[in-house]
Motif scaffolding. Structure first.
Motif, mmCIF file in Angstrom:
data_model
loop_
_atom_site.group_PDB
_atom_site.id
_atom_site.type_symbol
_atom_site.label_atom_id
_atom_site.label_comp_id
_atom_site.label_asym_id
_atom_site.label_seq_id
_atom_site.Cartn_x
_atom_site.Cartn_y
_atom_site.Cartn_z
ATOM 1 N N UNK A 2 0.892 -1.351 -0.030
ATOM 2 C CA UNK A 2 -0.136 0.005 0.225
ATOM 3 C C UNK A 2 0.730 1.247 0.109
ATOM 4 N N UNK A 3 2.117 1.233 0.056
ATOM 5 C CA UNK A 3 2.741 2.352 0.282
ATOM 6 C C UNK A 3 2.799 3.372 -0.882
ATOM 7 N N UNK A 4 2.741 2.731 -2.374
ATOM 8 C CA UNK A 4 2.850 3.589 -3.428
ATOM 9 C C UNK A 4 1.712 4.598 -3.395
ATOM 10 N N UNK A 5 0.452 4.264 -2.949
ATOM 11 C CA UNK A 5 -0.744 5.002 -2.893
ATOM 12 C C UNK A 5 -1.034 5.615 -1.746
ATOM 13 N N UNK A 6 -0.363 5.665 -0.748
ATOM 14 C CA UNK A 6 -0.605 6.298 0.711
ATOM 15 C C UNK A 6 -0.403 7.593 0.617
ATOM 16 N N UNK A 7 -0.732 8.416 1.577
ATOM 17 C CA UNK A 7 -0.898 9.781 1.658
ATOM 18 C C UNK A 7 0.647 10.249 2.159
ATOM 19 N N UNK A 8 0.928 11.459 1.628
ATOM 20 C CA UNK A 8 2.449 11.853 1.568
ATOM 21 C C UNK A 8 2.288 13.287 2.204
ATOM 22 N N UNK A 9 3.293 14.120 2.539
ATOM 23 C CA UNK A 9 3.351 15.481 3.029
ATOM 24 C C UNK A 9 2.786 16.214 1.943
ATOM 25 N N UNK A 10 2.738 15.904 0.572
ATOM 26 C CA UNK A 10 2.246 16.659 -0.319
ATOM 27 C C UNK A 10 0.714 16.854 -0.262
ATOM 28 N N UNK A 11 -0.049 16.129 0.390
ATOM 29 C CA UNK A 11 -1.344 16.367 0.655
ATOM 30 C C UNK A 11 -1.738 17.481 1.653
ATOM 31 N N UNK A 12 -0.428 17.948 2.448
ATOM 32 C CA UNK A 12 -0.865 19.209 3.362
ATOM 33 C C UNK A 12 -0.007 20.054 3.085
ATOM 34 N N UNK A 13 0.758 20.224 1.815
ATOM 35 C CA UNK A 13 1.553 21.229 1.477
ATOM 36 C C UNK A 13 0.852 22.515 1.338
ATOM 37 N N UNK A 14 1.579 23.439 1.964
ATOM 38 C CA UNK A 14 0.951 24.939 2.109
ATOM 39 C C UNK A 14 0.828 25.727 1.000
ATOM 40 N N UNK A 15 1.630 25.635 0.061
ATOM 41 C CA UNK A 15 1.341 26.545 -1.130
ATOM 42 C C UNK A 15 0.985 25.670 -2.422
ATOM 43 N N UNK A 16 0.273 26.380 -2.787
ATOM 44 C CA UNK A 16 -0.323 25.788 -4.299
ATOM 45 C C UNK A 16 0.953 25.801 -5.348
ATOM 46 N N UNK A 17 0.567 24.717 -6.233
ATOM 47 C CA UNK A 17 1.768 24.921 -7.499
ATOM 48 C C UNK A 17 1.716 26.218 -8.006
ATOM 49 N N UNK A 18 3.015 26.869 -8.356
ATOM 50 C CA UNK A 18 2.785 28.193 -9.145
ATOM 51 C C UNK A 18 2.691 27.851 -10.325
ATOM 52 N N UNK A 19 2.672 26.999 -11.030
ATOM 53 C CA UNK A 19 2.295 26.948 -12.355
ATOM 54 C C UNK A 19 1.742 25.459 -12.738
ATOM 55 N N UNK A 20 1.070 25.348 -13.600
ATOM 56 C CA UNK A 20 0.605 24.083 -14.235
ATOM 57 C C UNK A 20 1.555 23.084 -14.901
ATOM 58 N N UNK A 21 1.760 21.915 -14.686
ATOM 59 C CA UNK A 21 2.528 20.937 -15.260
ATOM 60 C C UNK A 21 2.556 21.105 -16.773
#
Length: 523
Positions: A422-441
């Motif tokens: 289950x590790x590859x789909x588990x929650x990471x710090x990115x789910x709580x990251x404070x800043x939105x991405x500055x630009x779209x991929x």
């Protein structure tokens, strides 16, 4: 976190991240520079998609000798200044460590080839030090060889999150669920890490993105005075290379993408991490064949009579260690089920790590032995290494925030892909990251010159074949794909496949590329 971070090692050298040597599971390697600059007090916005390096004056590079005893002769190093924020080119500057090996045959030289490391977090300077001599032998004097340490890595300006040591182990940076599949502790740790990075990382951490690495490469090209670059990108470096080729298509010459990431712009690194569950399943039979080979009997590394018996043995041992961890030779760091799973996942990068994994399994099954942990699971990463692993993948794209959705995904993945639990789909710090991405991929498309050669092992544990096919489809007629019928991560000059190596060398030296996609047998 990958390779992809989550690719944590250099395959030949990511979640991602390869002989995977000391701390082989890290995509992170120290550069030849003895010190690194850390800058966290600068404030300001992250760079936006509207900014490019083209309006900046080309910086001058002051080269100095930096040969190492274990590196190639004639290696030189310099520092490349780049804007912290490309929308404010006259604002605070970062310093990137760069390196080169000049062609030894000026008459044969046709340009400059950039080595793009994996990661996020891999050092291009270190990779050039490690692989430069092999590339010289293979390519002759065709190119000057160059590399750079992306911002946040090696000898370049770095950032810090101020994380406690227990949050900087690879087995905790990657969110392995509890033995029963519960993710409560993963949620708490992910939130804690994200908050620490928001409080301590500053503008440098916010500027650690693929888009800025691509801009920095373009800045490096200008400083080198080259009209175009050739490149060899590995693992996460294939995504960097694909984005550069999309943003600056007329600045690319001969472009090699090796062990390829899925370019899906909706998911980016989240998709790379999820793909590793399938990758482990594809690759594990190669280890099982090794561990059941009668040739391993003499060394004590034969684990079972038949290859099909190795997988249940491994799963049973991991479950046993979940219930009763074993003391190890590393004080205070027991061998748990998840540490065994992490050691397995990273050992799959190269056949030459199979003996280490088999030895660890043998020790864990022997009540009289004290297991010796591989370096990648024995101790914490540095704070700067942990910061760049997380920052790039969290800054590039928004991640899902629903804890309930992650619980369901983990339960499903554990049932379908028990090796990775289950590790590859588990929650990471990115789910709580404070800043939105500055630009779209960046969306990778078939708009650009037809000058890309992709090369891919069929059974790659970190960047699975399915993801490579998605990149191949996105590039259309711009690319040709060489599929190598072997296992491991990283192909060119890494696993000894003569057919695959010949295809890449011929393309880089002569420009000759297969007329259509081709397959190389495992030899």
């Amino acid at each position: 976190m990958l390779s992809a971070g989550w690719d944590r090692s250099d395959p030949a050298d990511s979640m991602i991240p390869m002989r995977i040597r000391t701390r082989r599971t890290l995509v992170l390697a120290l550069s030849v520079s003895a010190t690194a600059t850390t800058l966290t007090a600068v404030t300001g916005p992250a760079a936006s998609a509207t900014a490019t390096p083209s309006s900046l004056a080309s910086p001058a590079l002051t080269w100095r000798p930096c040969e190492r005893p274990d590196g190639p002769a004639g290696q030189e190093c310099a520092e490349l200044p780049v804007p912290l924020d490309y929308t404010a080119p006259d604002g605070p500057q970062l310093t990137l460590s760069v390196s080169r090996l000049r062609s030894e045959d000026p008459e044969a030289r046709r340009g400059t080839l950039l080595v793009i490391p994996g990661g996020p977090g891999g050092s291009g300077v270190r990779r050039l030090t490690q692989r430069g001599e092999a590339l010289r032998r293979e390519l002759g004097g065709t190119y000057d060889l160059v590399g750079l340490d992306p911002r946040g890595t090696g000898g370049s300006t770095r950032a810090s999150c101020g994380l406690a040591a227990e949050d900087r182990h690879l087995v905790t940076l990657r969110s392995w669920p509890a033995p029963d599949g519960d993710i409560t502790e993963n949620v708490a740790r992910s939130r804690r890490v994200a908050e620490a990075c928001a409080a301590n990382g500053g503008a440098v951490l916010r500027g650690l993105t693929t888009a800025n690495e691509v801009r920095d490469i373009e800045r490096f090209r200008q400083a080198l005075g080259e009209e175009r670059l050739s490149a060899h990108g590995v693992s996460y470096g294939t995504y960097v290379g694909a984005v550069y080729a999309q943003k600056y298509p007329r600045r690319t010459d001969r472009w090699v993408l090796d062990s390829n990431d899925d370019p899906d712009p909706r998911r980016v690194a989240r998709g790379w991490l999820a793909n590793m569950a399938r990758g482990a399943e594809d690759r594990f039979p190669d280890f099982a064949a090794f561990a059941a080979d009668p040739a391993q009997e003499e060394s004590g590394l034969r684990l079972a009579e038949r290859p099909e018996d190795v997988r249940p043995l491994f799963l049973s041992l991991a479950a046993e260690l979940d219930r009763a961890p074993r003391e190890t030779t590393t004080k205070g760091v027991p061998l748990t089920g998840n540490r065994l799973r992490q050691a397995m996942q990273t050992a799959l990068y190269g056949d030459d790590a199979f003996d280490d994994l088999a030895r660890l399994i043998r020790q864990a099954r022997d009540p009289r032995a004290t297991p010796v942990l591989p370096p990648d699971v024995a101790g914490p990463l540095s704070d700067e290494e942990a910061a760049v692993i997380m920052a790039v993948v969290c800054n590039d794209v928004r991640w899902p925030t629903s804890v309930g959705a992650h619980r369901r995904a983990v339960a499903e993945s554990r049932a379908r892909y028990p090796l990775t639990a289950g590790m590859p789909v588990n929650i990471t710090p990115c789910s709580f990251w404070k800043d939105r991405p500055a630009e779209e991929p960046t969306r990778i498309t078939d708009d650009g010159p037809s000058n890309i050669l992709m090369v891919q092992n069929r059974r790659d544990p970190a960047t699975p074949y399915s993801g490579a096919l998605n990149l191949r489809s996105a590039l259309g007629d711009r690319a040709r794909l060489v599929t190598v019928e072997s296992g491991g991560h990283g192909m060119y000059l890494a696993h000894g496949n003569a057919c695959g190596d010949r295809a890449v060398t011929a393309f880089l030296r002569t420009g000759q590329r297969p007329e259509r996609d081709v397959t190389c047998p495992d030899d």
